[in-house]
Design a protein around this motif. Structure first.
Motif, PDB file in Angstrom:
ATOM      1  N   LEU A 190       0.849  -1.195   0.000  1.00 38.89           N
ATOM      2  CA  LEU A 190       0.000   0.000   0.000  1.00 38.89           C
ATOM      3  C   LEU A 190       0.882   1.243   0.000  1.00 38.89           C
ATOM      4  N   VAL A 191       0.632   2.144  -0.936  1.00 39.69           N
ATOM      5  CA  VAL A 191       1.423   3.362  -1.113  1.00 39.69           C
ATOM      6  C   VAL A 191       0.520   4.573  -0.910  1.00 39.69           C
ATOM      7  N   THR A 192       0.959   5.540  -0.113  1.00 45.18           N
ATOM      8  CA  THR A 192       0.149   6.744   0.093  1.00 45.18           C
ATOM      9  C   THR A 192       0.125   7.561  -1.192  1.00 45.18           C
ATOM     10  N   GLU A 193      -1.086   7.937  -1.627  1.00 41.64           N
ATOM     11  CA  GLU A 193      -1.243   8.601  -2.923  1.00 41.64           C
ATOM     12  C   GLU A 193      -1.050  10.106  -2.869  1.00 41.64           C
ATOM     13  N   GLY A 194      -1.299  10.720  -1.723  1.00 43.57           N
ATOM     14  CA  GLY A 194      -1.206  12.172  -1.625  1.00 43.57           C
ATOM     15  C   GLY A 194      -0.648  12.609  -0.291  1.00 43.57           C
ATOM     16  N   SER A 195      -0.022  13.793  -0.290  1.00 45.24           N
ATOM     17  CA  SER A 195       0.534  14.352   0.946  1.00 45.24           C
ATOM     18  C   SER A 195       0.869  15.817   0.708  1.00 45.24           C
ATOM     19  N   GLY A 196       0.980  16.560   1.800  1.00 44.54           N
ATOM     20  CA  GLY A 196       1.406  17.950   1.690  1.00 44.54           C
ATOM     21  C   GLY A 196       2.908  18.094   1.618  1.00 44.54           C
ATOM     22  N   SER A 197       3.632  16.997   1.657  1.00 45.53           N
ATOM     23  CA  SER A 197       5.089  17.041   1.691  1.00 45.53           C
ATOM     24  C   SER A 197       5.690  16.006   0.748  1.00 45.53           C
ATOM     25  N   ARG A 198       6.757  16.384   0.051  1.00 51.03           N
ATOM     26  CA  ARG A 198       7.467  15.439  -0.812  1.00 51.03           C
ATOM     27  C   ARG A 198       8.156  14.352  -0.003  1.00 51.03           C
ATOM     28  N   GLU A 199       8.433  14.636   1.272  1.00 55.32           N
ATOM     29  CA  GLU A 199       9.099  13.657   2.120  1.00 55.32           C
ATOM     30  C   GLU A 199       8.164  12.520   2.521  1.00 55.32           C
ATOM     31  N   THR A 200       6.865  12.768   2.542  1.00 55.07           N
ATOM     32  CA  THR A 200       5.935  11.736   3.019  1.00 55.07           C
ATOM     33  C   THR A 200       5.062  11.139   1.915  1.00 55.07           C
ATOM     34  N   VAL A 201       4.928  11.807   0.775  1.00 56.63           N
ATOM     35  CA  VAL A 201       4.131  11.226  -0.295  1.00 56.63           C
ATOM     36  C   VAL A 201       4.826   9.958  -0.804  1.00 56.63           C
ATOM     37  N   GLY A 202       4.053   8.893  -0.970  1.00 61.07           N
ATOM     38  CA  GLY A 202       4.629   7.654  -1.472  1.00 61.07           C
ATOM     39  C   GLY A 202       5.154   6.706  -0.399  1.00 61.07           C
ATOM     40  N   MET A 203       4.883   6.999   0.881  1.00 55.27           N
ATOM     41  CA  MET A 203       5.262   6.043   1.919  1.00 55.27           C
ATOM     42  C   MET A 203       4.497   4.741   1.719  1.00 55.27           C
ATOM     43  N   SER A 204       5.088   3.638   2.131  1.00 56.60           N
ATOM     44  CA  SER A 204       4.451   2.351   1.846  1.00 56.60           C
ATOM     45  C   SER A 204       4.544   1.402   3.026  1.00 56.60           C
ATOM     46  N   ALA A 205       3.675   0.407   3.012  1.00 59.40           N
ATOM     47  CA  ALA A 205       3.679  -0.672   4.000  1.00 59.40           C
ATOM     48  C   ALA A 205       3.002  -1.880   3.374  1.00 59.40           C
ATOM     49  N   VAL A 206       3.254  -3.038   3.953  1.00 62.69           N
ATOM     50  CA  VAL A 206       2.733  -4.289   3.398  1.00 62.69           C
ATOM     51  C   VAL A 206       1.552  -4.768   4.236  1.00 62.69           C
ATOM     52  N   TRP A 207       0.479  -5.182   3.548  1.00 64.47           N
ATOM     53  CA  TRP A 207      -0.665  -5.783   4.226  1.00 64.47           C
ATOM     54  C   TRP A 207      -0.374  -7.267   4.453  1.00 64.47           C
ATOM     55  N   GLN A 208      -0.423  -7.662   5.729  1.00 64.88           N
ATOM     56  CA  GLN A 208      -0.120  -9.048   6.076  1.00 64.88           C
ATOM     57  C   GLN A 208      -1.336  -9.750   6.669  1.00 64.88           C
ATOM     58  N   GLY A 209      -2.524  -9.317   6.273  1.00 69.43           N
ATOM     59  CA  GLY A 209      -3.735  -9.908   6.839  1.00 69.43           C
ATOM     60  C   GLY A 209      -3.866  -9.590   8.311  1.00 69.43           C
ATOM     61  N   ASP A 210      -3.504  -8.341   8.674  1.00 66.69           N
ATOM     62  CA  ASP A 210      -3.420  -7.969  10.087  1.00 66.69           C
ATOM     63  C   ASP A 210      -4.777  -7.918  10.781  1.00 66.69           C
ATOM     64  N   LEU A 211      -5.862  -7.782  10.024  1.00 67.35           N
ATOM     65  CA  LEU A 211      -7.211  -7.763  10.601  1.00 67.35           C
ATOM     66  C   LEU A 211      -8.014  -8.914  10.000  1.00 67.35           C
ATOM     67  N   PRO A 212      -8.909  -9.503  10.753  1.00 68.77           N
ATOM     68  CA  PRO A 212      -9.678 -10.635  10.226  1.00 68.77           C
ATOM     69  C   PRO A 212     -10.729 -10.187   9.210  1.00 68.77           C
ATOM     70  N   GLY A 213     -11.107 -11.087   8.339  1.00 67.42           N
ATOM     71  CA  GLY A 213     -12.175 -10.807   7.398  1.00 67.42           C
ATOM     72  C   GLY A 213     -11.742  -9.951   6.227  1.00 67.42           C
ATOM     73  N   THR A 214     -12.726  -9.437   5.513  1.00 74.84           N
ATOM     74  CA  THR A 214     -12.467  -8.602   4.343  1.00 74.84           C
ATOM     75  C   THR A 214     -12.083  -7.183   4.773  1.00 74.84           C
ATOM     76  N   VAL A 215     -10.982  -6.689   4.204  1.00 74.53           N
ATOM     77  CA  VAL A 215     -10.537  -5.309   4.428  1.00 74.53           C
ATOM     78  C   VAL A 215     -10.244  -4.710   3.065  1.00 74.53           C
ATOM     79  N   CYS A 216     -10.785  -3.522   2.802  1.00 76.30           N
ATOM     80  CA  CYS A 216     -10.583  -2.847   1.518  1.00 76.30           C
ATOM     81  C   CYS A 216      -9.704  -1.616   1.700  1.00 76.30           C
ATOM     82  N   PHE A 217      -9.601  -0.791   0.644  1.00 76.04           N
ATOM     83  CA  PHE A 217      -8.759   0.399   0.740  1.00 76.04           C
ATOM     84  C   PHE A 217      -9.380   1.560  -0.030  1.00 76.04           C
ATOM     85  N   GLN A 218      -9.083   2.759   0.452  1.00 72.10           N
ATOM     86  CA  GLN A 218      -9.664   3.995  -0.070  1.00 72.10           C
ATOM     87  C   GLN A 218      -8.721   4.628  -1.090  1.00 72.10           C
TER      88      GLN A 218
END
Length: 427
Positions: A67-95
């Protein structure tokens, strides 16, 4: 082999949020940019909205998705990423404040893709395709065109194994250094408290909520009886002439970041200045050198000593000390008092404010002047030791962080042969 990101991974923007999705028969949790930090997920605040079954098929997260952040007010933080490892049970979507990278089967290993995303953010490659005035947006199209080095799947897994191991080791060392930093700061705070309250000798009880005991020979006085209390003001922004030839130092909340952690005791230069005309046409006043200022709104509870004559905004309260109170002793007293100021006097849910009636009622210990000087000197010496240790540890953390990013970059770009590379990580 170099591929575009769209060849190496499915790149998809999340589902747009809308009031019509705030309720329905298919409410499921979803992740947004606030949940993605640099390399990790923060799942303390996960929202839900309605995703129809067919939309769940499109926007459902699968283990290994990046998952990559699509927008930010700063060039230093736009595009930060993390991996989904099934951390929550059931179906989880994204905005749609997130972009999902899903590795293509037979082409890309998910862990390797995650490390590439960390590199692309740190190196500025992602920020380079972002656009916008106040808020920078990547957009899935810009991301798709980025190039990614794609070795064989076996080599990708070797690289991911190498980085999993060595970056974890570096992070452990960084965490240990940060714990040392916190310990040093706690030790300094303890020394300062003992000095300011005279706790290194016989003590007596007081009714001060922030200082239950002080040196038995010291008195307690109302601060307004020992120092002239003041504040400041902001000249009208609607009168352009007030903001020409601004050369009077003007302490505002823009300066608080410099002493939020008590890094400095004295401020001589301010971020903003005001003019003689603005001063004359407002309630602002010039306070004399060695006046003590305390922020009382927004970033409330932080004290500083003026190193020259200066004005302040209305966000500060000031005390110009009389002959019985040494300004430096008052400064350290206010810093010892900070938990009480924030915990009991500051009010407001979003922005904390400390109001003047409460500040006028403040009482402080009043040692003899010689004892005040001794306390100030004890704090000064402890501060020097703390400052040297803090600088050394902060420097180590900075170097380790730089080394970590260079290691990630070298591994995913093919500049480092992970089968023969040594760690080079300090013990």
């Amino acid at each position: 082999m170099k591929l575009t990101l769209s060849q190496a991974a499915e790149v998809r923007l999340g589902r747009q949020r809308s009031p019509r999705f705030e309720s329905g028969d298919h409410m499921v949790p979803y992740l947004r940019s606030a949940n993605v930090l640099n390399g990790e997920l923060d799942l303390t605040d996960v929202k839900s909205m309605n995703f129809a079954p067919n939309e769940q098929e499109i926007f459902r997260l699968a283990e290994g998705d990046v998952l990559v952040t699509e927008g930010s007010g700063s060039r230093e933080t736009v595009g930060m990423s993390a991996v989904w490892q099934g951390d929550l049970p059931g179906t989880v979507c994204f905005q749609n404040t997130l972009i999902r990278l899903r590795p293509r089967a037979g082409v890309t290993d998910g862990r390797y893709l995650a490390w590439w995303a960390r590199h692309a953010h740190a190196s500025g490659e992602i920020a380079a395709v972002a656009s916008g005035a106040n808020i920078l947006h990547i957009g899935s199209d810009g991301l798709k065109r980025l190039l990614i080095n794609v070795p064989s799947l076996d080599e990708q897994r070797r690289i991911a194994d190498f980085l999993d191991h060595h970056v974890a080791r570096i992070d452990q060392i960084i965490a240990a250094r940060r714990e040392q930093l916190a310990s040093i700061e706690e030790q300094f705070a303890s020394v300062r408290r003992v000095a300011v309250l005279g706790e290194n000798g016989p003590t007596r009880p007081t009714d001060l909520p922030w200082a239950p005991r002080i040196a038995d020979s010291w008195s307690v006085r109302r601060l307004s009886h020992l120092a002239a209390m003041g504040t400041g003001h902001t000249p009208s922004r609607n009168e352009p002439s007030f903001w020409v030839n601004c050369d009077i130092p003007w302490l505002t909340t823009s300066d608080v970041h410099r002493f939020r952690r008590d890094e400095i005791d004295v401020v001589t230069q301010t971020t903003l200045s005001i003019s003689e005309l603005g001063l004359a046409n407002s309630a602002a006043v010039i306070h004399p050198v060695r006046t003590v200022a305390l922020s009382r709104t927004a970033s409330a509870g932080f004290a500083i000593l003026m190193g020259c004559d200066m004005a302040t905004s209305q966000d500060f309260v000031t005390w110009t000390c009389g002959p019985d109170l040494i300004p430096e002793y008052l400064l350290h007293s206010l810093r010892v008092m900070r938990p009480y100021l924030l915990g009991y006097l500051a009010t407001g849910s979003t922005h904390k404010t400390i109001y003047f009636p409460d500040l006028m009622d403040l009482r402080v210990p009043l040692p003899p002047l010689d004892d005040q000087r001794t306390a100030v000197e004890q704090v000064r010496r402890a501060g020097l030791i703390c400052g040297e240790a803090t600088a050394a540890l902060s420097g180590q953390i900075g170097l380790l962080s730089e080394y970590k990013e260079s290691l990630i970059t070298a591994a995913v770009t093919g500049d480092l042969d992970v089968t023969t590379a040594g760690s080079g990580i300090p013990r």
